[in-house]
Structures are given as structure tokens and as C-alpha cells.
Design a protein around this motif. Sequence first.
Motif, PDB file in Angstrom:
ATOM      1  N   TRP A 187      42.489  41.336  32.272  1.00 39.81           N
ATOM      2  CA  TRP A 187      43.418  41.082  32.273  1.00 39.81           C
ATOM      3  C   TRP A 187      42.982  41.383  34.371  1.00 39.81           C
ATOM      4  CZ3 TRP A 187      47.870  38.868  33.118  1.00 39.81           C
ATOM      5  CH2 TRP A 187      48.961  39.768  34.048  1.00 39.81           C
TER       6      TRP A 187
ATOM      7  N   SER B  95      43.901  38.604  36.644  1.00 39.10           N
ATOM      8  CA  SER B  95      45.339  38.829  37.610  1.00 39.10           C
ATOM      9  C   SER B  95      44.879  38.684  38.677  1.00 39.10           C
ATOM     10  CB  SER B  95      46.234  40.356  37.486  1.00 39.10           C
ATOM     11  OG  SER B  95      44.862  41.440  37.683  1.00 39.10           O
TER      12      SER B  95
ATOM     13  N   HIS C 103      49.176  41.167  26.620  1.00 44.26           N
ATOM     14  CA  HIS C 103      49.351  41.343  27.739  1.00 44.26           C
ATOM     15  C   HIS C 103      50.491  40.708  28.678  1.00 44.26           C
ATOM     16  CE1 HIS C 103      44.843  39.948  27.546  1.00 44.26           C
ATOM     17  NE2 HIS C 103      44.858  40.812  28.669  1.00 44.26           N
TER      18      HIS C 103
ATOM     19  N   ARG D 256      51.562  43.731  29.930  1.00 43.30           N
ATOM     20  CA  ARG D 256      50.538  43.500  31.187  1.00 43.30           C
ATOM     21  C   ARG D 256      51.732  42.862  32.634  1.00 43.30           C
ATOM     22  NH1 ARG D 256      46.983  46.402  32.528  1.00 43.30           N
ATOM     23  NH2 ARG D 256      47.141  46.510  34.185  1.00 43.30           N
TER      24      ARG D 256
END
Length: 332
Positions: free
Chosen positions: A120, A124, A145, A148
Motif C-alpha cells: 500500500w 498509494s 486494502h 485502507r
Amino acid sequence: MTHFDWQTCYQRLFEELTASNGPQARWAEQLRKQLTLRFEERPHGDMVRWLNALDGLPELPEVNGNLTCPAVTLESRTPLSSAQQEQLEASLKGLMPWRKGPFDFFGIHIDTEWRSDWKWDRVSPYLSDLRGRRILDVGCGSGYHCWRMLGEGAGRVIGIDPGLLFLFQFLSVKRYLGHVPVDLLPIRMEDLPENLQAFDTTFSMGVLYHRRSPLDHLLELKGTLRKGGELVLETLVVDGPEGYSLMPEDRYGQMRNVWFLPSCDTLLRWLDRTGFENARVVDVTETTTEEQRSTDWMRFNSLKDFLDPEDPTRTIEGYPGPKRATVIAEKP
């Protein structure tokens, strides 16, 4: 518990899809049939064990979720009693092995096989702002994920992964967070309607190399996106010129279902040929035994067992060790 009330579990999603126009409304009916088959006509042999584990999670008031830190974290204003702590740990262990994470349930840290937070962190910084976006996560595992993405402000997240244990791991988090706009469907990519065109962002991370026809997978992903939507693709790659792709003779890193590992230039060509625009490689990282390893929550063999003990830069079969690239592209 011996019966999974999937109708109630997905009621809000069904209502949302049914209220939509076009392909999404038709998807709702198709999805009901698929889930009936999955849960009622062909239930998994371990379903009762997983349901009992889920049912054994203690009821706790005033739970908050922190979805922006490395471990997806659940916290309670009321401290757990020692009996609740024991009940919680026993239930979470009933959902082992935990492969994607990490998670923290009220102070119990689940050290998963994969440090999915590292992936991530690599991906990101290059994403379009996720606030308010409708997102599909293909091959989402336990939904780490997905959480997230919600933590970054996504308006709606749907994860799909056929692994049924992943669903119950996901539900162990969701039961404490209530009616949040995140669902995990135990279905395959090919179970989605063609040209759904329903998502602003579609993630496919760790899926492409499992597909016999990678170009068909890219076309399926393209069909999920609205015009102007963003694809986030992460897959195993190898070094080589444009046009080069490794097809293992049998296994790769002890995995049977690995078909094509392209070079980055080949991957970009595949995206171009399937109609994506502005495809760019944003990260290439070698997978290490610090990122993927056995833990107390996943006690089976892991990456170090799949590498050549004499030369850890190569797999046990003699192929180049795992290297993963992340590519972002748009649907015109």
C-alpha cells in the motif's frame, strides 16, 4: 452457528445495486444466484468452523476503527476483560491462516504472512484522490486494502476474491465497524457482468500472473471502469526487452498457477493493445522474505521455502526471484 445469513449480510449492497440503472441492476440478480450456489447449494466443508469462529467474537460497545495506520486497527473505549481477550484470540485463531494484513483487534496483533501495508505504501502515492470514488478490488484477499481505501475516503469499495476463508476474516472486521460502504464478494473476476462500467478505480494486485490469458484479464478490468476510470495493476515481472515474457515450465516459486511474467515494457504494450491510455510503471520492487514470511498466524511454508537455498535471488525452480511492478493506466 451453522448457517450463514448471506441475504442480510449483503442486503444493503443488493438494495444499492437494484436502485441503480443499467448493468448494475442486472448484476444484483446475477449475484443473488451466484451467492445462493456458493452458500446454500455447494457450501464449503469448513463453513461451520469459520462461522463458529465468527460467532465467537465478543460483543463490544463503542468500537472505533483506525484505517490509516499500517495495521487495520479496532479499538474499544471499554477495556476487554481477560475472558473477552481469550474469547477474541480463540476466535481469531479459528480463522487461521491469516495471509494479508496486518490487523490489530483490540490489542491482539495479527502478524500476517504478507506485509500488505508495504505494498500500500508503494502504491498509494501514485493514486488519484480516492475521496468519494467507487472502487473495485479484484483478488482482494481478506480485504486489507479495501479497508485502507475506505480510510482514504473512498465512497464505495467492493472487493472480490473466491477464497471463502478470506470472506470470514473480512467479516471479523466489518462486524465491529457496522454499516460501512465496504463489501467482499466470494466470486471470481469472470463472474462479473461484462462491461459493468461501474467503478472509478479498479485495483488488480497479484492476479494477472494467475491468468492463462493476461490480455483477456486486462479487457475484463477495462470493462469494470467508467470512462476516464483508473486501473491500478500490480503483478510479477521479469527483466527483459519489449516482447519478452517468462512462461514457467510448471511451477514458479512452488505456485502451480503462474502463467506469464512479462517484462515491464511488454506489460505496457499489453495495456496499450487492450485500449488503455497513459500507462506508466510507478514502482518496481523485489519481494523479500521480510515482506512475505511465516508467522504465528500463518504457520505454513512461505517465501524463504520457495527460493533456492544456495542462491536466494532465484526461485527453487531456478527462475529469477519474485519482482513486482505497479502500473497505473486510464480508460479513455
